[in-house]
Design a protein around this motif. Structure first.
Motif, short mmCIF file in Angstrom:
data_model
loop_
_atom_site.label_atom_id
_atom_site.label_comp_id
_atom_site.label_asym_id
_atom_site.label_seq_id
_atom_site.Cartn_x
_atom_site.Cartn_y
_atom_site.Cartn_z
N GLY A 161 0.83 -1.20 0.00
CA GLY A 161 0.00 0.00 0.00
C GLY A 161 0.86 1.25 0.00
O GLY A 161 2.09 1.18 -0.09
N ILE A 162 0.21 2.39 0.10
CA ILE A 162 0.93 3.66 0.10
C ILE A 162 0.17 4.67 0.95
O ILE A 162 -1.07 4.69 0.95
CB ILE A 162 1.12 4.19 -1.35
CG1 ILE A 162 1.94 5.48 -1.34
CG2 ILE A 162 -0.22 4.39 -2.03
CD1 ILE A 162 3.35 5.32 -0.87
N ASP A 163 0.90 5.47 1.68
CA ASP A 163 0.31 6.54 2.49
C ASP A 163 0.09 7.74 1.58
O ASP A 163 1.01 8.54 1.34
CB ASP A 163 1.25 6.89 3.65
CG ASP A 163 0.67 7.95 4.58
OD1 ASP A 163 -0.32 8.61 4.20
OD2 ASP A 163 1.22 8.11 5.69
N PHE A 184 15.39 14.20 -12.94
CA PHE A 184 15.24 12.74 -12.96
C PHE A 184 15.75 12.22 -11.62
O PHE A 184 16.91 12.46 -11.26
CB PHE A 184 16.03 12.12 -14.12
CG PHE A 184 15.52 12.51 -15.48
CD1 PHE A 184 14.55 11.76 -16.11
CD2 PHE A 184 16.00 13.65 -16.12
CE1 PHE A 184 14.06 12.11 -17.36
CE2 PHE A 184 15.53 14.01 -17.37
CZ PHE A 184 14.56 13.25 -18.00
N MET A 185 14.91 11.52 -10.90
CA MET A 185 15.23 11.14 -9.53
C MET A 185 15.06 9.64 -9.31
O MET A 185 14.19 9.00 -9.90
CB MET A 185 14.30 11.89 -8.56
CG MET A 185 14.51 11.57 -7.08
SD MET A 185 13.32 12.47 -6.04
CE MET A 185 13.86 14.17 -6.33
N THR A 186 15.91 9.09 -8.45
CA THR A 186 15.70 7.73 -7.96
C THR A 186 15.89 7.74 -6.45
O THR A 186 16.63 8.58 -5.91
CB THR A 186 16.64 6.72 -8.64
OG1 THR A 186 16.19 5.39 -8.36
CG2 THR A 186 18.08 6.88 -8.15
N VAL A 187 15.21 6.83 -5.77
CA VAL A 187 15.24 6.75 -4.32
C VAL A 187 15.42 5.30 -3.91
O VAL A 187 14.76 4.41 -4.47
CB VAL A 187 13.93 7.29 -3.70
CG1 VAL A 187 13.95 7.16 -2.18
CG2 VAL A 187 13.68 8.74 -4.11
N GLY A 188 16.31 5.07 -2.95
CA GLY A 188 16.44 3.70 -2.45
C GLY A 188 17.84 3.39 -1.97
O GLY A 188 18.70 4.27 -1.83
N ARG A 189 18.06 2.12 -1.73
CA ARG A 189 19.34 1.63 -1.25
C ARG A 189 20.37 1.75 -2.36
O ARG A 189 20.11 1.35 -3.51
CB ARG A 189 19.17 0.17 -0.81
CG ARG A 189 20.31 -0.40 -0.03
CD ARG A 189 19.92 -1.72 0.62
NE ARG A 189 19.60 -2.76 -0.35
CZ ARG A 189 18.38 -3.25 -0.55
NH1 ARG A 189 17.36 -2.77 0.14
NH2 ARG A 189 18.17 -4.19 -1.44
N LEU A 238 11.23 13.61 2.69
CA LEU A 238 11.24 12.67 1.57
C LEU A 238 10.06 12.93 0.64
O LEU A 238 10.21 12.95 -0.59
CB LEU A 238 11.19 11.24 2.09
CG LEU A 238 11.12 10.13 1.04
CD1 LEU A 238 12.33 10.17 0.12
CD2 LEU A 238 11.00 8.76 1.70
N ALA A 239 8.89 13.15 1.22
CA ALA A 239 7.70 13.39 0.41
C ALA A 239 7.87 14.64 -0.46
O ALA A 239 7.49 14.66 -1.63
CB ALA A 239 6.48 13.53 1.32
N TYR A 240 8.46 15.70 0.13
CA TYR A 240 8.68 16.92 -0.64
C TYR A 240 9.66 16.66 -1.79
O TYR A 240 9.45 17.12 -2.92
CB TYR A 240 9.23 18.03 0.25
CG TYR A 240 9.72 19.23 -0.53
CD1 TYR A 240 8.81 20.14 -1.05
CD2 TYR A 240 11.08 19.41 -0.78
CE1 TYR A 240 9.24 21.22 -1.81
CE2 TYR A 240 11.52 20.49 -1.53
CZ TYR A 240 10.60 21.39 -2.05
OH TYR A 240 11.04 22.45 -2.80
N ILE A 261 8.25 3.05 -6.16
CA ILE A 261 7.42 3.38 -7.32
C ILE A 261 6.08 3.94 -6.86
O ILE A 261 5.60 4.96 -7.39
CB ILE A 261 7.21 2.13 -8.21
CG1 ILE A 261 8.53 1.66 -8.81
CG2 ILE A 261 6.20 2.41 -9.32
CD1 ILE A 261 8.43 0.38 -9.60
N LEU A 262 5.48 3.30 -5.88
CA LEU A 262 4.21 3.79 -5.36
C LEU A 262 4.37 5.16 -4.71
O LEU A 262 3.49 6.03 -4.86
CB LEU A 262 3.64 2.81 -4.33
CG LEU A 262 3.04 1.51 -4.85
CD1 LEU A 262 2.40 0.75 -3.70
CD2 LEU A 262 2.03 1.76 -5.95
N GLU A 263 5.46 5.38 -3.99
CA GLU A 263 5.69 6.67 -3.35
C GLU A 263 5.79 7.78 -4.40
O GLU A 263 5.25 8.88 -4.21
CB GLU A 263 6.94 6.61 -2.49
CG GLU A 263 6.78 5.71 -1.27
CD GLU A 263 8.07 5.44 -0.53
OE1 GLU A 263 8.02 4.80 0.54
OE2 GLU A 263 9.15 5.85 -1.01
N ALA A 264 6.48 7.49 -5.49
CA ALA A 264 6.61 8.47 -6.57
C ALA A 264 5.26 8.75 -7.23
O ALA A 264 4.87 9.90 -7.44
CB ALA A 264 7.63 7.98 -7.60
#
Length: 355
Positions: A161-163, A184-189, A238-240, A261-264
């Motif tokens: 799910g996603i908030d 162009f952005m990526t987020v993660g480990r 992070l959300a911003y 992916i869901l967060e984006a």
């Protein structure tokens, strides 16, 4: 109802496994389920070679047995195949206690990327580990089919799910982070299995941003001085950051889902990715991004995608629905375990009478 979850992945790690368990636990509490966690935090541990952020617990069967007994569980879920998961599995099998498992990460590929162990051996271990449980949960239909082809059974779906209140579209700044658009952005480990060079090597207009941390961060930051590496961000920060991207790039080919992916998407950001497990399951609306074996082409196409469609797609995912799915699977795993036990007892009785 009391549920005990055993996991090798927990704080201070920042990854999809930890976030999934955290969000699931929050929903389980609303459903009246009391959750006890057995994690590396309770034991002495050492950093994993080549990946010090992951702690390997140094404990034995007696400690795990005590931790499980003290939690007095009605249900047991083993989330990972690491040292704690292995010891918990051993206890459950020895005491004929039913349990469920989950396949969060491509364990064989991640280990093979760091150690010279054949994938065939690692998948044999995965089959052995998960077959003992009454249900092994996977995040997507495509992963389920893939693992079934590798002779792994007892598979049940557990989505994510996603908030959508935390992650939401926000007004766009002209030059966020002091960088020129498009962003162009990526987020993660930041680790070898995330395939980041496939993104960082691309000749794209505008700027690139990498949010996160990991064992490969220093090396990649040195190799790509024009890329902004921000480190880890949490919560509203992070959300911003998500909301200011023009395109979210997901270069991984080994993730089993892709929570980021869901967060984006929830932030109204179109997604560019390879057509592989995870992205191919989530990105069902072509207006919300692009999938292509040519990642640059996917990035360019995504510049013309709809931020409204991205947000609408994310709104289809609910942690409440995903957690109900999880709980149903855990309950079914216990019932399946009881059926197995009855069958084994009947077989033993027939053999005894036959002798």
């Amino acid at each position: 109802m009391r549920l005990t979850i055993v996991t090798d992945a927990w704080h201070p790690q920042v990854n999809g496994v930890v976030r999934s368990i955290e969000n699931t636990n929050a929903e389980l509490a609303k459903m009246g389920v009391s959750v006890s966690m057995i994690t590396p935090a309770a034991f002495k541990s050492v950093p994993m070679p080549t990946y010090p952020e992951i702690r390997l617990s140094l404990t034995g069967p007696a400690s795990i047995a005590k931790a499980i007994r003290d939690s007095k569980p009605d249900l047991i879920h083993i989330a990972t195949e690491g040292p704690l998961g292995l010891l918990a599995r051993r206890w459950c099998v020895k005491n004929q206690v039913a349990f469920s498992t989950s396949y969060h990460t491509r364990f064989p590929e991640y280990v093979a990327a760091r150690l010279p162990i054949p994938l065939t051996w690692l998948y044999a271990y995965v089959r052995w580990f998960h077959r003992a449980g009454g249900a092994c949960m996977v995040a997507t239909e495509s992963l389920k089919r893939e693992l079934e082809a590798k002779k792994l059974g007892n598979l049940r779906l557990w989505s994510r799910g996603i908030d959508t209140q935390l992650f939401h579209p926000q007004p766009l700044e002209d030059e966020p982070f002091g960088l020129k658009r498009p962003i162009f952005m990526t987020v993660g480990r930041i680790a070898v299995e995330k395939n980041l060079p496939a993104f960082l090597d691309l000749d794209l207009p505008g700027s690139k941003v990498v949010i996160g941390d990991g064992p490969a961060r220093n090396e990649l930051a040195a190799r790509y001085p024009d890329v902004l590496f921000t480190g880890v961000k949490h919560g509203k920060d992070l959300a911003y950051a998500y909301s200011q991207a023009d395109v979210f790039v997901f270069p991984s080919k080994t993730d089993t889902f892709g929570n980021t992916i869901l967060e984006a998407l929830a932030s109204g950001v179109p997604v560019a990715a390879y057509p592989v497990t995870g992205p191919i399951d989530i990105l069902s609306d072509p207006e919300a991004g692009a999938l292509d074996d040519d990642l640059k082409l996917a990035c360019v196409k995504s510049l013309d995608a709809s931020r409204t469609a991205a947000r609408a797609l994310a709104e289809n995912y609910s942690w409440t629905a995903a957690t109900r799915q999880f709980l149903d699977n855990v309950i079914e795993a216990k019932a399946q375990g009881r059926r197995r036990l009855r069958l084994r007892r009947r077989k033993a009785m027939r053999q005894a009478l036959g002798s």
